[in-house]
Design a protein around this motif. Sequence first.
Motif, PDB file in Angstrom:
ATOM      1  N   VAL A 126       0.866  -1.180   0.000  1.00 17.26           N
ATOM      2  CA  VAL A 126       0.000   0.000   0.000  1.00 17.26           C
ATOM      3  C   VAL A 126       0.900   1.227   0.000  1.00 17.26           C
ATOM      4  O   VAL A 126       1.504   1.559   1.031  1.00 17.26           O
ATOM      5  N   PRO A 127       1.067   1.920  -1.122  1.00 18.27           N
ATOM      6  CA  PRO A 127       1.902   3.121  -1.141  1.00 18.27           C
ATOM      7  C   PRO A 127       1.435   4.141  -0.098  1.00 18.27           C
ATOM      8  O   PRO A 127       0.240   4.440   0.004  1.00 18.27           O
ATOM      9  N   GLY A 128       2.375   4.640   0.702  1.00 18.83           N
ATOM     10  CA  GLY A 128       2.037   5.625   1.722  1.00 18.83           C
ATOM     11  C   GLY A 128       1.317   5.044   2.915  1.00 18.83           C
ATOM     12  O   GLY A 128       0.664   5.782   3.660  1.00 18.83           O
ATOM     13  N   ASP A 129       1.418   3.744   3.111  1.00 19.31           N
ATOM     14  CA  ASP A 129       0.702   3.113   4.233  1.00 19.31           C
ATOM     15  C   ASP A 129       1.064   3.780   5.557  1.00 19.31           C
ATOM     16  O   ASP A 129       0.184   4.110   6.364  1.00 19.31           O
ATOM     17  N   LYS A 130       2.353   4.016   5.777  1.00 21.17           N
ATOM     18  CA  LYS A 130       2.789   4.615   7.040  1.00 21.17           C
ATOM     19  C   LYS A 130       2.522   6.110   7.067  1.00 21.17           C
ATOM     20  O   LYS A 130       1.960   6.644   8.039  1.00 21.17           O
ATOM     21  N   GLU A 131       2.895   6.793   5.959  1.00 21.14           N
ATOM     22  CA  GLU A 131       2.802   8.248   5.941  1.00 21.14           C
ATOM     23  C   GLU A 131       1.364   8.760   5.838  1.00 21.14           C
ATOM     24  O   GLU A 131       1.007   9.771   6.462  1.00 21.14           O
ATOM     25  N   LEU A 132       0.534   8.078   5.037  1.00 18.31           N
ATOM     26  CA  LEU A 132      -0.819   8.588   4.748  1.00 18.31           C
ATOM     27  C   LEU A 132      -1.918   7.914   5.556  1.00 18.31           C
ATOM     28  O   LEU A 132      -2.972   8.508   5.812  1.00 18.31           O
ATOM     29  N   TYR A 133      -1.683   6.668   5.914  1.00 20.24           N
ATOM     30  CA  TYR A 133      -2.718   5.917   6.639  1.00 20.24           C
ATOM     31  C   TYR A 133      -2.359   5.654   8.098  1.00 20.24           C
ATOM     32  O   TYR A 133      -3.166   5.097   8.846  1.00 20.24           O
ATOM     33  N   GLY A 134      -1.142   6.029   8.475  1.00 22.54           N
ATOM     34  CA  GLY A 134      -0.719   5.727   9.843  1.00 22.54           C
ATOM     35  C   GLY A 134      -0.619   4.237  10.088  1.00 22.54           C
ATOM     36  O   GLY A 134      -0.881   3.758  11.201  1.00 22.54           O
ATOM     37  N   SER A 135      -0.270   3.466   9.042  1.00 18.35           N
ATOM     38  CA  SER A 135      -0.135   1.996   9.113  1.00 18.35           C
ATOM     39  C   SER A 135      -1.404   1.326   9.602  1.00 18.35           C
ATOM     40  O   SER A 135      -1.379   0.317  10.305  1.00 18.35           O
ATOM     41  N   SER A 136      -2.560   1.906   9.220  1.00 19.63           N
ATOM     42  CA  SER A 136      -3.837   1.412   9.760  1.00 19.63           C
ATOM     43  C   SER A 136      -4.609   0.498   8.812  1.00 19.63           C
ATOM     44  O   SER A 136      -5.672  -0.015   9.182  1.00 19.63           O
ATOM     45  N   VAL A 137      -4.107   0.295   7.570  1.00 17.17           N
ATOM     46  CA  VAL A 137      -4.859  -0.526   6.614  1.00 17.17           C
ATOM     47  C   VAL A 137      -4.796  -1.991   7.034  1.00 17.17           C
ATOM     48  O   VAL A 137      -3.706  -2.571   7.175  1.00 17.17           O
TER      49      VAL A 137
END
Length: 394
Positions: free
Chosen positions: A109-120
Motif C-alpha cells: 500500500v503506497p504511503g501506508d505509514k505516511e498517509l494511513y498511519g499503518s492502519s490498513v
Amino acid sequence: MDHEKGLISREIFSDPEIYKLELDRIFGRAWLFMCHESQIPNPGDFFQTYLGEARVLVTRTKSGTVEVLLNTCAHRANTICKADSGNASSFMCTYHGWTYNLEGKLVGVPGDKELYGSSVDREQFSLRKAAQVGSYRGFVFATLDPTAPPLTEFLGPQGRYIIDKFANLGDMHVTPGIIKHRMRCNWKVAVENDEDYYHPGITHASYLDALGSSFNEANEAFWSQEGSVVLGEYGHVGDTQAGYDHSSIFPQMTLLTSSLQILEIRHPKGPQEIENWYFCFENKNATEEERLAARMNQVRRVGPAGLVEQDDGENFELSTQGSAVTAVRDAPLHYGQGLGQGEIVHDEELGFPVLRSKYTTEAYVRWSRRAWADWMEADSWSALQENHARLGEV
C-alpha cells in the motif's frame, strides 16, 4: 414453461429482470469452467476470465495451488490486471498502486505509514476469491457459492462422462490464443444450438456444398441416426455419438468431442448479448501434421472468417431479437420435437440412465430448460438439491 407440451415463453430470452435473477441464481451458484490446467502450468501463470459478469484471475501460486481471484481492487474497485494471460509474481492496481500477491493477499500500500498511519487491515482488504475451486481431468472450475456441493457431485456421472470423452482423446492441451466473438444474443440461445442436429442441413448449406455434401445427405446423416441421449442432473446434456458429438455442462460450457476438439464458453453480457470464447485443443502426442490439420479445421469453423459459427451467429441474433418483439411476446416457442418419443433405459456400460432416441430431438433443450427452471425457482443450493428433475422421474 409448459414441460408437458414443450412450450417456452419468449421472455426468458430477453427480459432484463429474468437475466438479473440468472446472474444470482445460476451464475452466482453453479460451478463454472475457468481454464484448462495446461494454460497455467507454472507458478506465477495466470489466466483472466469471468464468473458470470465478474472478471476473475485464475492463478498458479508459488506452492502450486490454483486460486480464482476477483479482479477488482479493494481500494477503488479498479481492475488490478488487464492482461488476458501471462506470468507474474504479483498484481499492482495502476490507479493507486495497491499490490496483491498470487493468493490475493494485499502486500503493498503506497504511503501506508505516511498517509494511513499503518492502519490498513491487509487481511480485510485482500482480494475476494471464489468460494470453491476444483479440477476434474485438467478442467478447472470455480463457484461463488460456499454451500455448493463438491465439483464431482455437481458434474455427476453424466457430466464426468462428457468431460472424460474429451480428456480421453489424448494428452490434450489448449492451443495458445482464445478465439473470441461478441454477439447480440441471449446466452441460452447459443448454448441450446450446440446440441441442435436439426439445423445443419439448412443453416450450413453453403458449407456443406463446399465440402461436396448435400442437404439430403446431411439430413440422412443427422435425422435417421438413433442412439443414447445423455441427460444429467442440474442440466448437463450430451450424446454417445462418435463422429459428431456436442455435449454441454450446465450452464454455458460445450465440448465438441470430434476432430474439432473445441471447448466453447458463452459468457453472458446482458439479456441480449454474449461473448463467445473458443478454446482450441490439440493432442501433444499427435504428429505436427495432425496438429496443424486440427488447428486449420478449428479456425475454419469458429475463426473470425469461420464458415460455420458465423452462420449460427446470425440465427442467434435474429432469434433473440424475435423473442423481444412486444407484438408476439405472448406467443410461446415450440420445443416439441421428439416429445413423448424414445425410451429411458439404464445403460450398463455407462452406469447411468439414458434416453434411447433419435439424435435429432429437442429432448436436449427441453431438459436444459427444465433444469433452468429448477435453478431459477430454488432460493438456495440445498433447495435445488432437494428439488430438481432427475432422469427417470420425468
